[in-house]
Design a protein around this motif. Structure first.
Motif: not given
Length: 452
Positions: A28-40
């Motif tokens: 659950r570190c969140g490093f994936c968040l900026p890489s995810c198009p749907t999150y953005v």
């Protein structure tokens, strides 16, 4: 809405199919968040992030969350681009979790009759049979050549379809004649000193709608010094099935392909479609629980190599390559980069072409929104993602956008058409671009592949 029994079925399927150890690998570190198009694109909505989706999967397995329509929506909206895997410091295999979740939902869900029919037509009765693919695409070719396409566009019949589908219809390549699609070469000799013997995975869409690109691929391999075998009994890779919750059918096609390619004693099995290659290279995981096929799948997967990788290995980029003066940029195939870990090879090849100024696009490795059939079933989000991609492409001032996957190619052509840039910009598959560069530099008139 899901009734109680349906929710119970889906929850039980989650418990049976989801790799809980893989879920627990997520810190659950969140490093994936900026890489995810749907999150953005959803304004940083955690429900539509990799971390959020993993939390939903865990919640359903643990019984803390009901498998609701909202959960299904989150899973469906994921592109499956696997950019989160590249960003993840813990190495979570999110793509596998996504396939398991979709398998649990769609194999346990009481789907409506239209959805069942549609999935049955494509997944059971079309993609597994190349002759049927040839027949269907042959009809598309008749539509294009007979004047029916121009008539449909002129009379406004196409206005009955969604905007993205209308535009896609315009940018589809000219489909070969049925006879041409059926008369495919099975053995080709090298056109220079032989360095490797390879087998070519020709695919289903690639050997019909994109047949010209397949021909360009084999020609490049011949120029690079490869003897080529094209097994006749090969089938669809199964990627669309695997990504859409039809895992059992994906396994059957994997077995067909392994069997077909075992007969060819080759150094590599070459692919030219990022989506296909990423699925083929994971046949060992797909069949890991099948004692009869596990070892055979592992042998098969280790031979998979993208066309750009083998060309760089054979130092094709050191041969004369030339095109008219132009700026070019590159759109990564998500599965080529994140699945096959092939990133620098396409860039190395493009940067070696004389007169071509390569300009890196911002977020070149962010998904373009194609993602198999995503641009059809999730059209609104797909177009939102594509709009961002086209904004970055235009900033490069490139004349040509190069891609390495048929879905990406059509999506970028769709974007060019939507932006009204058809007279300024084009999209092309990297093998078509490289073949033109090689033959221009060497004074070769384009010709058919040379058969053995």
């Amino acid at each position: 809405m899901m009734d109680t029994k349906e929710k119970e079925r889906i929850q039980q399927a989650f418990r049976e199919k989801i790799d809980y150890d893989e879920i627990m690998n997520c810190t659950r570190c969140g490093f994936c968040l900026p890489s995810c198009p749907t999150y953005v694109e959803t304004g940083h909505d955690e429900v539509h992030s990799p971390r959020g989706r993993i939390a939903l999967m865990k919640g359903v397995v643990d019984g803390d969350i009901e498998p609701s329509e909202e959960v299904k929506r989150s899973i469906d909206l994921c592109l499956g681009c696997r950019a989160c895997e590249t960003a993840c410091p813990s190495g979570v295999k999110f793509g596998r979790l996504l396939e398991q979740a979709r398998d649990a939902i769609y194999q346990s869900n009481n789907q409506s009759l239209p959805v069942k029919l549609l999935r049955g037509v494509f997944f059971e009765n079309l993609f597994p049979y190349q002759n049927r693919m040839i027949g269907l695409t042959g009809l598309l070719g008749v539509y294009q050549r007979s004047g029916m396409q121009k008539l449909a566009q002129k009379t406004g019949v196409m206005n009955l379809f969604p905007e993205s589908m209308r535009t896609m219809e315009k940018v589809l390549p000219q489909v070969p004649k049925r006879k041409e699609m059926k008369n495919r070469p099975r053995h080709l000799r090298p056109l220079s000193e032989q360095k490797k013997k390879v087998a070519f995975f020709s695919g289903c869409l690639m050997d019909t709608i994109f047949m010209g690109t397949n021909d360009a691929t084999t020609k490049l391999l011949q120029y690079a010094g490869c003897e080529i075998v094209v097994p006749e009994k090969q089938a669809c890779c199964g990627a669309l099935h695997g990504h859409s919750g039809e895992v059992n059918q994906a396994k059957e096609m994997a077995k067909r392909n392994i069997e077909a390619f075992e007969e060819a004693e080759v150094d590599y099995i070459i692919t030219n479609a990022g989506g296909c290659g990423a699925f083929l290279v994971e046949y060992d995981h797909l069949l890991k629980d099948d004692p009869e096929w596990k070892e055979r799948a592992d042998t098969f997967a280790k031979k998979i190599k993208d066309i750009t990788s083998v060309l760089v290995e054979l130092e094709f980029h050191k041969l004369p390559l030339e095109l008219p003066v132009q700026i070019v940029t590159y759109q990564d195939s998500c599965h080529l980069k994140n699945g096959q870990k092939t990133f620098m090879e396409p860039r190395t090849l493009l940067q070696s072409i004389d007169n071509v100024d390569y300009v890196e696009m911002k977020d070149a490795s962010r998904c373009c929104g194609s993602a198999g059939i995503y641009n059809i079933v999730q059209s609104e989000m797909s177009m939102q993602i594509l709009d961002y991609k086209m904004e970055q492409a235009q900033k490069t001032k490139a004349k040509t956008i190069v891609t390495a996957n048929p879905g990406c190619l059509l999506q970028m052509k769709l974007g060019i058409e939507r932006e009204g840039l058809s007279d300024q910009m084009d999209a092309v598959h990297i093998v078509d671009y490289l073949l033109e560069a090689y033959e221009k530099a060497n004074g070769i008139v384009a010709s058919e592949p040379v058969h053995a």
